[in-house]
Scaffold this motif. Structure first.
Motif, PDB file in Angstrom:
ATOM      1  N   UNK A 286       0.825  -1.202   0.000  1.00 17.47           N
ATOM      2  CA  UNK A 286       0.000   0.000   0.000  1.00 17.47           C
ATOM      3  C   UNK A 286       0.860   1.253   0.000  1.00 17.47           C
ATOM      4  N   UNK A 287       0.300   2.306  -0.590  1.00 22.09           N
ATOM      5  CA  UNK A 287       0.902   3.637  -0.531  1.00 22.09           C
ATOM      6  C   UNK A 287      -0.122   4.582   0.094  1.00 22.09           C
ATOM      7  N   UNK A 288       0.315   5.328   1.098  1.00 23.83           N
ATOM      8  CA  UNK A 288      -0.550   6.292   1.770  1.00 23.83           C
ATOM      9  C   UNK A 288      -0.183   7.698   1.309  1.00 23.83           C
ATOM     10  N   UNK A 289      -1.192   8.440   0.869  1.00 22.96           N
ATOM     11  CA  UNK A 289      -0.995   9.760   0.270  1.00 22.96           C
ATOM     12  C   UNK A 289      -1.765  10.810   1.065  1.00 22.96           C
ATOM     13  N   UNK A 290      -1.048  11.849   1.534  1.00 18.54           N
ATOM     14  CA  UNK A 290      -1.692  12.922   2.281  1.00 18.54           C
ATOM     15  C   UNK A 290      -2.235  13.975   1.324  1.00 18.54           C
ATOM     16  N   UNK A 291      -3.553  14.188   1.330  1.00 14.90           N
ATOM     17  CA  UNK A 291      -4.180  15.180   0.461  1.00 14.90           C
ATOM     18  C   UNK A 291      -4.457  16.456   1.253  1.00 14.90           C
ATOM     19  N   UNK A 292      -3.545  17.413   1.116  1.00 17.22           N
ATOM     20  CA  UNK A 292      -3.618  18.652   1.884  1.00 17.22           C
ATOM     21  C   UNK A 292      -4.932  19.391   1.661  1.00 17.22           C
ATOM     22  N   UNK A 293      -5.379  19.483   0.403  1.00 18.68           N
ATOM     23  CA  UNK A 293      -6.577  20.255   0.075  1.00 18.68           C
ATOM     24  C   UNK A 293      -7.877  19.538   0.350  1.00 18.68           C
ATOM     25  N   UNK A 294      -7.830  18.215   0.570  1.00 21.20           N
ATOM     26  CA  UNK A 294      -9.050  17.434   0.787  1.00 21.20           C
ATOM     27  C   UNK A 294      -9.235  16.992   2.234  1.00 21.20           C
ATOM     28  N   UNK A 295      -8.191  17.154   3.049  1.00 22.07           N
ATOM     29  CA  UNK A 295      -8.221  16.662   4.432  1.00 22.07           C
ATOM     30  C   UNK A 295      -8.463  15.157   4.489  1.00 22.07           C
ATOM     31  N   UNK A 296      -7.794  14.447   3.573  1.00 18.17           N
ATOM     32  CA  UNK A 296      -7.974  13.006   3.492  1.00 18.17           C
ATOM     33  C   UNK A 296      -6.633  12.304   3.248  1.00 18.17           C
ATOM     34  N   UNK A 297      -6.665  10.990   3.417  1.00 18.14           N
ATOM     35  CA  UNK A 297      -5.551  10.125   3.047  1.00 18.14           C
ATOM     36  C   UNK A 297      -6.041   9.114   2.026  1.00 18.14           C
ATOM     37  N   UNK A 298      -5.405   9.105   0.849  1.00 21.26           N
ATOM     38  CA  UNK A 298      -5.730   8.106  -0.172  1.00 21.26           C
ATOM     39  C   UNK A 298      -4.840   6.893   0.033  1.00 21.26           C
ATOM     40  N   UNK A 299      -5.439   5.713  -0.043  1.00 23.20           N
ATOM     41  CA  UNK A 299      -4.696   4.465   0.119  1.00 23.20           C
ATOM     42  C   UNK A 299      -4.668   3.746  -1.232  1.00 23.20           C
ATOM     43  N   UNK A 300      -3.467   3.614  -1.793  1.00 24.99           N
ATOM     44  CA  UNK A 300      -3.285   3.015  -3.115  1.00 24.99           C
ATOM     45  C   UNK A 300      -2.853   1.561  -2.974  1.00 24.99           C
ATOM     46  N   UNK A 301      -3.510   0.680  -3.720  1.00 30.29           N
ATOM     47  CA  UNK A 301      -3.101  -0.721  -3.829  1.00 30.29           C
ATOM     48  C   UNK A 301      -1.994  -0.779  -4.879  1.00 30.29           C
ATOM     49  N   UNK A 302      -0.786  -1.153  -4.482  1.00 33.59           N
ATOM     50  CA  UNK A 302       0.339  -1.128  -5.420  1.00 33.59           C
ATOM     51  C   UNK A 302       0.253  -2.213  -6.485  1.00 33.59           C
ATOM     52  N   UNK A 303      -0.565  -3.233  -6.267  1.00 31.58           N
ATOM     53  CA  UNK A 303      -0.715  -4.285  -7.270  1.00 31.58           C
ATOM     54  C   UNK A 303      -1.522  -3.794  -8.467  1.00 31.58           C
TER      55      UNK A 303
END
Length: 399
Positions: A286-303
Protein backbone atom coordinates in the motif's frame (compact mmCIF):
# COMPACT_ATOMS: atom_id res chain seq x y z
CA UNK A 1 -3.72 -12.11 25.16
CA UNK A 2 -0.82 -12.90 22.84
CA UNK A 3 -0.42 -11.33 19.40
CA UNK A 4 1.65 -13.09 16.75
CA UNK A 5 2.22 -9.87 14.80
CA UNK A 6 1.02 -6.29 14.92
CA UNK A 7 0.14 -4.44 11.72
CA UNK A 8 1.93 -1.13 11.33
CA UNK A 9 0.22 2.17 11.98
CA UNK A 10 0.38 5.25 9.80
CA UNK A 11 0.89 8.58 11.56
CA UNK A 12 -0.42 11.66 9.74
CA UNK A 13 0.57 15.18 10.78
CA UNK A 14 -2.38 17.57 10.35
CA UNK A 15 -0.93 21.07 10.01
CA UNK A 16 -4.01 23.15 10.79
CA UNK A 17 -5.53 20.78 13.35
CA UNK A 18 -2.36 20.68 15.48
CA UNK A 19 -2.70 16.93 15.84
CA UNK A 20 -1.73 13.53 14.48
CA UNK A 21 -4.19 11.01 13.06
CA UNK A 22 -3.27 7.37 13.73
CA UNK A 23 -4.43 4.94 11.04
CA UNK A 24 -4.43 1.17 11.52
CA UNK A 25 -3.13 -0.06 8.15
CA UNK A 26 -4.90 -3.39 8.60
CA UNK A 27 -8.35 -1.77 8.65
CA UNK A 28 -7.58 1.68 7.23
CA UNK A 29 -9.48 3.39 10.01
CA UNK A 30 -8.40 6.21 12.31
CA UNK A 31 -7.95 4.64 15.73
CA UNK A 32 -6.61 7.67 17.63
CA UNK A 33 -5.95 11.39 17.37
CA UNK A 34 -3.02 12.86 19.31
CA UNK A 35 -2.68 16.58 20.01
CA UNK A 36 0.85 17.92 19.45
CA UNK A 37 2.49 21.35 18.98
CA UNK A 38 1.67 24.23 16.65
CA UNK A 39 1.44 23.27 12.98
CA UNK A 40 2.94 19.77 12.85
CA UNK A 41 4.74 19.29 9.55
CA UNK A 42 6.92 16.19 9.76
CA UNK A 43 6.63 12.69 11.22
CA UNK A 44 8.89 9.69 11.76
CA UNK A 45 8.63 6.37 13.58
CA UNK A 46 11.45 4.77 15.55
CA UNK A 47 12.91 1.55 14.09
CA UNK A 48 11.42 -0.46 16.97
CA UNK A 49 8.02 1.18 16.50
CA UNK A 50 7.71 2.43 20.07
CA UNK A 51 8.01 6.19 19.48
CA UNK A 52 6.80 8.72 16.94
CA UNK A 53 8.54 12.06 16.45
CA UNK A 54 6.53 14.98 15.14
CA UNK A 55 8.10 18.30 14.13
CA UNK A 56 6.03 21.37 14.99
CA UNK A 57 7.11 24.14 12.64
CA UNK A 58 5.53 27.03 14.55
CA UNK A 59 6.59 25.74 17.98
CA UNK A 60 10.23 25.08 17.01
CA UNK A 61 9.86 21.72 18.67
CA UNK A 62 9.54 17.97 18.29
CA UNK A 63 6.69 16.16 20.05
CA UNK A 64 7.50 12.62 21.18
CA UNK A 65 4.55 10.21 21.09
CA UNK A 66 4.44 6.91 22.95
CA UNK A 67 3.09 4.65 20.20
CA UNK A 68 1.55 2.16 22.65
CA UNK A 69 -0.47 4.79 24.49
CA UNK A 70 -0.85 7.40 21.70
CA UNK A 71 0.21 10.07 24.13
CA UNK A 72 2.81 12.84 23.95
CA UNK A 73 5.44 12.02 26.58
CA UNK A 74 8.05 14.67 25.82
CA UNK A 75 9.01 17.76 23.83
CA UNK A 76 12.39 18.64 22.38
CA UNK A 77 13.19 22.18 21.24
CA UNK A 78 15.25 22.51 18.10
CA UNK A 79 15.95 25.26 15.53
CA UNK A 80 13.56 27.57 13.71
CA UNK A 81 10.75 26.14 11.61
CA UNK A 82 11.54 22.40 11.79
CA UNK A 83 10.12 20.35 8.94
CA UNK A 84 11.77 17.07 7.97
CA UNK A 85 12.82 14.43 10.49
CA UNK A 86 14.49 11.02 10.17
CA UNK A 87 16.11 8.30 12.25
CA UNK A 88 19.27 6.32 11.86
CA UNK A 89 18.49 2.61 11.31
CA UNK A 90 19.73 1.70 14.79
CA UNK A 91 17.48 4.32 16.35
CA UNK A 92 20.25 6.02 18.33
CA UNK A 93 19.97 9.37 16.56
CA UNK A 94 17.29 11.51 15.01
CA UNK A 95 17.92 14.34 12.56
CA UNK A 96 15.67 17.40 12.21
CA UNK A 97 15.76 19.93 9.36
CA UNK A 98 15.41 23.48 10.75
CA UNK A 99 14.31 25.30 7.64
CA UNK A 100 14.55 28.91 8.82
CA UNK A 101 17.83 28.26 10.67
CA UNK A 102 19.55 26.52 7.73
CA UNK A 103 20.66 23.82 10.17
CA UNK A 104 20.16 20.18 11.09
CA UNK A 105 19.64 19.29 14.76
CA UNK A 106 21.14 15.96 15.85
CA UNK A 107 19.21 14.33 18.69
CA UNK A 108 20.69 11.61 20.89
CA UNK A 109 17.67 9.41 21.50
CA UNK A 110 19.18 7.84 24.63
CA UNK A 111 19.40 11.19 26.42
CA UNK A 112 16.83 13.06 24.34
CA UNK A 113 19.15 16.03 23.96
CA UNK A 114 20.30 17.92 20.89
CA UNK A 115 23.97 16.99 20.82
CA UNK A 116 25.03 18.77 17.63
CA UNK A 117 23.87 21.36 15.12
CA UNK A 118 25.03 21.06 11.53
CA UNK A 119 25.07 24.04 9.16
CA UNK A 120 23.74 23.11 5.72
CA UNK A 121 22.37 24.91 2.63
CA UNK A 122 19.53 27.39 2.25
CA UNK A 123 16.12 26.28 3.53
CA UNK A 124 16.64 22.58 4.37
CA UNK A 125 13.31 20.92 3.82
CA UNK A 126 13.39 17.14 4.17
CA UNK A 127 15.89 14.52 5.35
CA UNK A 128 16.74 10.94 4.44
CA UNK A 129 19.22 8.55 6.08
CA UNK A 130 21.19 5.87 4.24
CA UNK A 131 20.32 2.24 5.10
CA UNK A 132 23.72 1.72 6.72
CA UNK A 133 23.28 4.83 8.86
CA UNK A 134 26.54 6.39 7.73
CA UNK A 135 25.11 9.32 5.77
CA UNK A 136 22.31 11.83 6.11
CA UNK A 137 20.95 13.59 3.04
CA UNK A 138 19.30 17.00 3.57
CA UNK A 139 17.51 18.59 0.63
CA UNK A 140 17.91 22.40 0.55
CA UNK A 141 15.20 24.33 -1.33
CA UNK A 142 17.25 27.43 -2.19
CA UNK A 143 16.53 31.16 -1.98
CA UNK A 144 15.88 34.06 -4.37
CA UNK A 145 16.75 34.98 -7.00
CA UNK A 146 17.64 31.63 -8.52
CA UNK A 147 16.22 29.14 -5.98
CA UNK A 148 19.08 26.78 -6.74
CA UNK A 149 18.48 23.55 -4.87
CA UNK A 150 21.06 21.14 -3.56
CA UNK A 151 21.59 18.21 -1.22
CA UNK A 152 23.93 18.35 1.76
CA UNK A 153 25.61 15.01 2.50
CA UNK A 154 26.41 14.63 6.22
CA UNK A 155 28.79 12.06 7.69
CA UNK A 156 26.97 10.73 10.78
CA UNK A 157 30.22 9.80 12.54
CA UNK A 158 31.55 13.37 12.46
CA UNK A 159 28.43 15.49 11.79
CA UNK A 160 30.34 17.19 8.98
CA UNK A 161 29.01 18.03 5.54
CA UNK A 162 31.23 16.00 3.21
CA UNK A 163 29.60 16.91 -0.13
CA UNK A 164 27.03 19.20 -1.73
CA UNK A 165 25.15 17.97 -4.79
CA UNK A 166 23.36 20.50 -7.01
CA UNK A 167 19.93 19.46 -8.24
CA UNK A 168 17.23 21.68 -9.78
CA UNK A 169 15.15 24.57 -8.44
CA UNK A 170 13.15 24.52 -5.22
CA UNK A 171 13.45 20.80 -4.32
CA UNK A 172 11.13 19.41 -1.65
CA UNK A 173 11.11 15.64 -1.26
CA UNK A 174 13.95 13.16 -0.84
CA UNK A 175 14.29 9.38 -0.47
CA UNK A 176 17.10 6.83 -0.47
CA UNK A 177 16.83 3.48 -2.25
CA UNK A 178 16.77 0.42 0.04
CA UNK A 179 20.22 -0.67 -1.15
CA UNK A 180 21.63 2.81 -0.54
CA UNK A 181 22.96 3.27 -4.07
CA UNK A 182 20.55 6.00 -5.18
CA UNK A 183 19.03 9.17 -3.75
CA UNK A 184 15.85 10.54 -5.33
CA UNK A 185 15.17 14.29 -5.06
CA UNK A 186 11.87 15.91 -6.04
CA UNK A 187 12.32 19.31 -7.73
CA UNK A 188 9.25 21.55 -7.88
CA UNK A 189 10.93 24.00 -10.29
CA UNK A 190 8.25 26.50 -9.31
CA UNK A 191 7.75 30.03 -10.63
CA UNK A 192 7.94 30.65 -13.53
CA UNK A 193 8.51 27.12 -14.91
CA UNK A 194 6.42 24.69 -12.85
CA UNK A 195 8.19 21.75 -14.46
CA UNK A 196 8.37 18.95 -11.92
CA UNK A 197 11.31 16.57 -12.04
CA UNK A 198 13.09 13.94 -9.96
CA UNK A 199 16.89 14.00 -9.82
CA UNK A 200 18.58 10.61 -9.41
CA UNK A 201 21.87 10.81 -7.48
CA UNK A 202 24.49 8.06 -7.50
CA UNK A 203 25.63 7.83 -3.87
CA UNK A 204 29.03 6.40 -4.82
CA UNK A 205 29.97 9.50 -6.83
CA UNK A 206 27.49 12.12 -5.52
CA UNK A 207 26.59 12.93 -9.12
CA UNK A 208 23.15 13.33 -10.70
CA UNK A 209 22.97 10.49 -13.22
CA UNK A 210 19.41 10.90 -14.50
CA UNK A 211 16.37 13.19 -14.39
CA UNK A 212 12.76 12.00 -14.53
CA UNK A 213 9.95 14.33 -15.66
CA UNK A 214 6.83 14.25 -13.45
CA UNK A 215 3.73 16.42 -13.04
CA UNK A 216 3.68 20.04 -11.88
CA UNK A 217 4.35 21.12 -8.28
CA UNK A 218 5.57 17.77 -6.90
CA UNK A 219 6.32 17.37 -3.20
CA UNK A 220 6.89 14.08 -1.42
CA UNK A 221 8.48 10.87 -2.65
CA UNK A 222 8.73 7.32 -1.29
CA UNK A 223 10.53 4.23 -2.60
CA UNK A 224 9.09 0.72 -2.39
CA UNK A 225 10.84 -1.75 -0.05
CA UNK A 226 12.16 -3.73 -3.02
CA UNK A 227 13.46 -0.56 -4.67
CA UNK A 228 11.68 -1.08 -8.01
CA UNK A 229 9.16 1.74 -7.70
CA UNK A 230 9.16 5.36 -6.55
CA UNK A 231 5.94 7.22 -5.79
CA UNK A 232 5.79 11.01 -6.23
CA UNK A 233 2.96 13.23 -4.97
CA UNK A 234 2.13 15.88 -7.57
CA UNK A 235 -0.33 18.74 -7.14
CA UNK A 236 -1.22 19.17 -10.80
CA UNK A 237 -0.98 16.13 -13.11
CA UNK A 238 -0.57 18.25 -16.24
CA UNK A 239 1.85 21.09 -16.81
CA UNK A 240 0.78 24.21 -14.92
CA UNK A 241 1.19 27.35 -17.02
CA UNK A 242 1.65 29.72 -14.10
CA UNK A 243 -0.89 32.11 -15.62
CA UNK A 244 -3.67 31.72 -13.04
CA UNK A 245 -4.10 31.45 -9.30
CA UNK A 246 -3.67 28.08 -7.61
CA UNK A 247 -6.78 26.97 -5.71
CA UNK A 248 -6.13 24.09 -3.33
CA UNK A 249 -9.78 22.99 -3.46
CA UNK A 250 -10.18 22.82 -7.24
CA UNK A 251 -7.24 20.72 -8.45
CA UNK A 252 -7.28 16.95 -8.17
CA UNK A 253 -3.75 15.76 -7.63
CA UNK A 254 -2.08 12.50 -8.47
CA UNK A 255 0.78 10.16 -7.69
CA UNK A 256 3.27 9.45 -10.46
CA UNK A 257 4.68 5.92 -10.34
CA UNK A 258 8.30 5.67 -11.46
CA UNK A 259 9.96 2.46 -12.63
CA UNK A 260 13.37 2.89 -10.99
CA UNK A 261 15.07 0.43 -13.33
CA UNK A 262 14.15 2.58 -16.34
CA UNK A 263 13.80 5.93 -14.52
CA UNK A 264 10.53 6.72 -16.23
CA UNK A 265 6.91 7.29 -15.16
CA UNK A 266 4.87 4.19 -15.92
CA UNK A 267 1.56 5.10 -14.29
CA UNK A 268 -0.40 7.96 -12.75
CA UNK A 269 -2.95 7.51 -9.96
CA UNK A 270 -5.56 10.18 -9.25
CA UNK A 271 -5.91 11.02 -5.55
CA UNK A 272 -7.30 13.98 -3.58
CA UNK A 273 -6.64 17.71 -3.80
CA UNK A 274 -3.05 18.81 -3.45
CA UNK A 275 -1.28 15.65 -2.31
CA UNK A 276 1.70 16.60 -0.18
CA UNK A 277 3.47 13.52 1.13
CA UNK A 278 3.57 9.76 0.53
CA UNK A 279 4.72 6.62 2.36
CA UNK A 280 4.83 2.91 1.52
CA UNK A 281 3.95 0.14 3.94
CA UNK A 282 6.80 -2.22 4.92
CA UNK A 283 5.30 -5.05 2.85
CA UNK A 284 5.07 -2.77 -0.19
CA UNK A 285 1.37 -3.47 -0.72
CA UNK A 286 0.00 0.00 0.00
CA UNK A 287 0.90 3.64 -0.53
CA UNK A 288 -0.55 6.29 1.77
CA UNK A 289 -0.99 9.76 0.27
CA UNK A 290 -1.69 12.92 2.28
CA UNK A 291 -4.18 15.18 0.46
CA UNK A 292 -3.62 18.65 1.88
CA UNK A 293 -6.58 20.26 0.07
CA UNK A 294 -9.05 17.43 0.79
CA UNK A 295 -8.22 16.66 4.43
CA UNK A 296 -7.97 13.01 3.49
CA UNK A 297 -5.55 10.13 3.05
CA UNK A 298 -5.73 8.11 -0.17
CA UNK A 299 -4.70 4.46 0.12
CA UNK A 300 -3.29 3.01 -3.12
CA UNK A 301 -3.10 -0.72 -3.83
CA UNK A 302 0.34 -1.13 -5.42
CA UNK A 303 -0.71 -4.29 -7.27
CA UNK A 304 -3.34 -2.40 -9.27
CA UNK A 305 -2.33 1.25 -8.75
CA UNK A 306 -5.90 2.02 -7.76
CA UNK A 307 -7.15 3.95 -4.73
CA UNK A 308 -8.98 1.36 -2.64
CA UNK A 309 -10.14 3.68 0.13
CA UNK A 310 -10.02 7.32 1.16
CA UNK A 311 -9.70 8.02 4.88
CA UNK A 312 -10.80 11.37 6.39
CA UNK A 313 -8.15 12.83 8.71
CA UNK A 314 -7.47 16.26 10.25
CA UNK A 315 -7.15 19.61 8.53
CA UNK A 316 -4.33 20.08 6.04
CA UNK A 317 -2.40 16.81 6.37
CA UNK A 318 1.22 17.38 5.35
CA UNK A 319 3.30 14.40 6.44
CA UNK A 320 3.08 10.67 7.05
CA UNK A 321 5.26 7.99 8.61
CA UNK A 322 4.51 4.29 8.82
CA UNK A 323 5.82 2.10 11.59
CA UNK A 324 7.61 -1.24 11.18
CA UNK A 325 5.94 -4.62 11.32
CA UNK A 326 6.72 -5.95 14.79
CA UNK A 327 6.05 -9.14 16.69
CA UNK A 328 4.45 -8.26 19.98
CA UNK A 329 3.01 -9.55 23.18
CA UNK A 330 0.06 -7.72 24.62
CA UNK A 331 -1.49 -7.28 28.04
CA UNK A 332 -4.98 -5.88 28.31
CA UNK A 333 -5.28 -3.44 31.19
CA UNK A 334 -8.29 -3.05 33.46
CA UNK A 335 -9.50 -0.11 31.39
CA UNK A 336 -9.38 -2.14 28.18
CA UNK A 337 -6.20 -0.49 26.91
CA UNK A 338 -3.74 -2.74 25.11
CA UNK A 339 -0.11 -2.23 26.09
CA UNK A 340 2.10 -3.67 23.38
CA UNK A 341 5.61 -4.88 24.13
CA UNK A 342 7.72 -4.99 20.95
CA UNK A 343 9.76 -8.17 20.58
CA UNK A 344 11.30 -8.03 17.15
CA UNK A 345 11.38 -5.66 14.21
CA UNK A 346 11.07 -7.42 10.88
CA UNK A 347 11.26 -4.52 8.46
CA UNK A 348 11.50 -0.75 8.43
CA UNK A 349 10.51 1.82 5.85
CA UNK A 350 13.11 3.41 3.62
CA UNK A 351 11.64 6.70 2.56
CA UNK A 352 12.09 10.20 3.92
CA UNK A 353 10.61 9.42 7.33
CA UNK A 354 11.54 7.28 10.33
CA UNK A 355 12.13 8.07 14.02
CA UNK A 356 12.72 7.18 17.81
CA UNK A 357 12.35 8.02 21.50
CA UNK A 358 12.91 11.33 23.17
CA UNK A 359 12.77 12.93 26.57
CA UNK A 360 13.73 16.58 26.32
CA UNK A 361 12.03 19.32 28.28
CA UNK A 362 11.68 22.99 27.64
CA UNK A 363 14.75 23.57 29.74
CA UNK A 364 16.96 21.15 27.83
CA UNK A 365 17.09 23.14 24.62
CA UNK A 366 16.54 26.84 24.27
CA UNK A 367 13.78 27.67 21.87
CA UNK A 368 14.67 29.90 18.95
CA UNK A 369 12.22 32.73 18.37
CA UNK A 370 9.95 32.74 15.35
CA UNK A 371 7.18 35.22 14.54
CA UNK A 372 3.74 34.29 15.85
CA UNK A 373 1.48 33.43 12.97
CA UNK A 374 -1.92 32.00 12.24
CA UNK A 375 -2.44 28.82 10.26
CA UNK A 376 -0.48 29.02 7.06
CA UNK A 377 -1.94 28.31 3.62
CA UNK A 378 -0.89 25.58 1.23
CA UNK A 379 2.77 25.72 0.23
CA UNK A 380 3.29 28.22 3.04
CA UNK A 381 6.16 26.23 4.49
CA UNK A 382 8.25 27.78 1.75
CA UNK A 383 6.29 31.02 1.50
CA UNK A 384 6.64 31.82 5.19
CA UNK A 385 10.35 31.15 5.08
CA UNK A 386 10.77 33.29 2.01
CA UNK A 387 8.87 36.02 3.84
CA UNK A 388 11.25 35.64 6.74
CA UNK A 389 14.04 36.28 4.28
CA UNK A 390 12.31 39.36 2.91
CA UNK A 391 11.34 37.94 -0.48
CA UNK A 392 7.96 39.66 -0.72
CA UNK A 393 8.28 39.97 -4.48
CA UNK A 394 8.44 36.24 -4.90
CA UNK A 395 5.28 35.69 -2.89
CA UNK A 396 3.42 38.16 -5.09
CA UNK A 397 4.60 36.35 -8.19
CA UNK A 398 3.50 33.00 -6.84
CA UNK A 399 0.06 34.38 -6.05
Amino acid sequence: MGIAGASPFAYIANLESNNVSVIDTATDTVTATVNVGNEPSGTAVSPDGTRVYVTNCMSNSVSVIDAAKNKVIDTIYVGSYPLGVAFTPDGTKAYVANTASNTISVIDTATNNVTATVKVGNLPYKIAVSPDGKKVYAVNSGIPPDYQGNVSVIDTSTNNVTATVNVEKDPHGIAVSPDGTKVYVVNSNSYPYYKGTVSVIDTATNNVTDTVNVGSLPHGIAVSPNGTRAYVAIDIPGRYSGKSNIDATSHTGAVDVIDTTKNEVIDRVSVGNYPYEVAVTPDGNKVYVMNYGSNTTSVIDTATNNVNITVPVGRSPTAVAIGPVIKSSSTIGLNGTSFLTPIKQTENQTNDTGMTANGGTAGKQKRESVPTQASIPFLSSIWVLVALLGAVAFVRKMK
